[in-house]
Write a protein that holds these residues in place. Structure first.
Motif, PDB file in Angstrom:
ATOM      1  N   LEU A 165       0.833  -1.204   0.000  1.00 51.65           N
ATOM      2  CA  LEU A 165       0.000   0.000   0.000  1.00 51.65           C
ATOM      3  C   LEU A 165       0.867   1.254   0.000  1.00 51.65           C
ATOM      4  N   ARG A 217      -7.115  12.214  -2.376  1.00 52.69           N
ATOM      5  CA  ARG A 217      -8.525  11.801  -2.482  1.00 52.69           C
ATOM      6  C   ARG A 217      -8.717  10.754  -3.581  1.00 52.69           C
ATOM      7  N   GLY A 268      -7.231   7.490  -2.452  1.00 55.05           N
ATOM      8  CA  GLY A 268      -8.137   6.927  -1.451  1.00 55.05           C
ATOM      9  C   GLY A 268      -9.360   6.306  -2.088  1.00 55.05           C
ATOM     10  N   TYR A 272      -8.858   2.885  -3.431  1.00 54.98           N
ATOM     11  CA  TYR A 272      -8.700   1.846  -2.407  1.00 54.98           C
ATOM     12  C   TYR A 272      -9.864   1.785  -1.427  1.00 54.98           C
ATOM     13  N   GLY A 273     -10.843   2.644  -1.597  1.00 50.69           N
ATOM     14  CA  GLY A 273     -11.963   2.676  -0.671  1.00 50.69           C
ATOM     15  C   GLY A 273     -11.559   3.235   0.692  1.00 50.69           C
ATOM     16  N   LEU A 274     -10.576   4.142   0.688  1.00 48.87           N
ATOM     17  CA  LEU A 274     -10.067   4.746   1.915  1.00 48.87           C
ATOM     18  C   LEU A 274     -10.185   6.264   1.802  1.00 48.87           C
ATOM     19  N   SER A 275     -10.120   6.943   2.937  1.00 43.84           N
ATOM     20  CA  SER A 275     -10.209   8.399   2.914  1.00 43.84           C
ATOM     21  C   SER A 275      -8.888   9.016   2.468  1.00 43.84           C
ATOM     22  N   TYR A 289      -6.537   9.241   5.411  1.00 47.12           N
ATOM     23  CA  TYR A 289      -5.807   8.008   5.720  1.00 47.12           C
ATOM     24  C   TYR A 289      -4.634   7.830   4.743  1.00 47.12           C
ATOM     25  N   ILE A 290      -4.866   8.123   3.489  1.00 46.40           N
ATOM     26  CA  ILE A 290      -3.804   8.018   2.484  1.00 46.40           C
ATOM     27  C   ILE A 290      -2.677   8.998   2.809  1.00 46.40           C
ATOM     28  N   VAL A 329      -0.624   7.366   5.409  1.00 39.65           N
ATOM     29  CA  VAL A 329       0.173   6.299   4.792  1.00 39.65           C
ATOM     30  C   VAL A 329       1.386   6.914   4.093  1.00 39.65           C
TER      31      VAL A 329
END
Length: 71
Positions: free
Chosen positions: A25, A45, A48, A51-54, A57-58, A61
Motif C-alpha cells: 500500500l 482523495r 483513497g 482503495y476505498g479509503l479516505s 488516511y492516504i 500512509v
C-alpha cells in the motif's frame, strides 16, 4: 538530452527504493503521488477512492512511507 536521462535515472532509483523498502500500500501511494505509475500525479482523495479509503488516511500512509525512506 542529458537532463532527461538524469531525471529518468532518478525516477528509476526512487521506484526501486520504494519497491525494496515499503509494503504494497505504501508503495502504491508513493508511486501514484509522485507520478511513477503513468506520469500522472494523483491526489490523496483520488488514491483513497481507488482503495476505498479516505484521503486523510492516504496522507497518513504517505507520511509513514516517507519516514521509512528517511525523507
Amino acid at each position: 538530452m542529458r537532463k532527461e536521462r538524469t531525471i529518468k535515472q532518478l525516477r528509476y532509483s526512487l521506484k526501486r527504493a520504494i519497491e525494496k523498502q515499503l509494503p504494497p500500500l505504501q508503495q502504491d501511494v508513493l508511486k501514484m503521488r509522485f507520478g511513477l505509475v503513468d506520469g500522472t500525479h494523483y491526489t490523496l482523495r483520488r488514491i483513497g477512492g481507488a482503495y476505498g479509503l479516505s484521503g486523510e488516511y492516504i496522507r497518513q500512509v504517505q507520511i509513514r512511507a516517507l519516514k521509512k525512506l528517511n525523507f
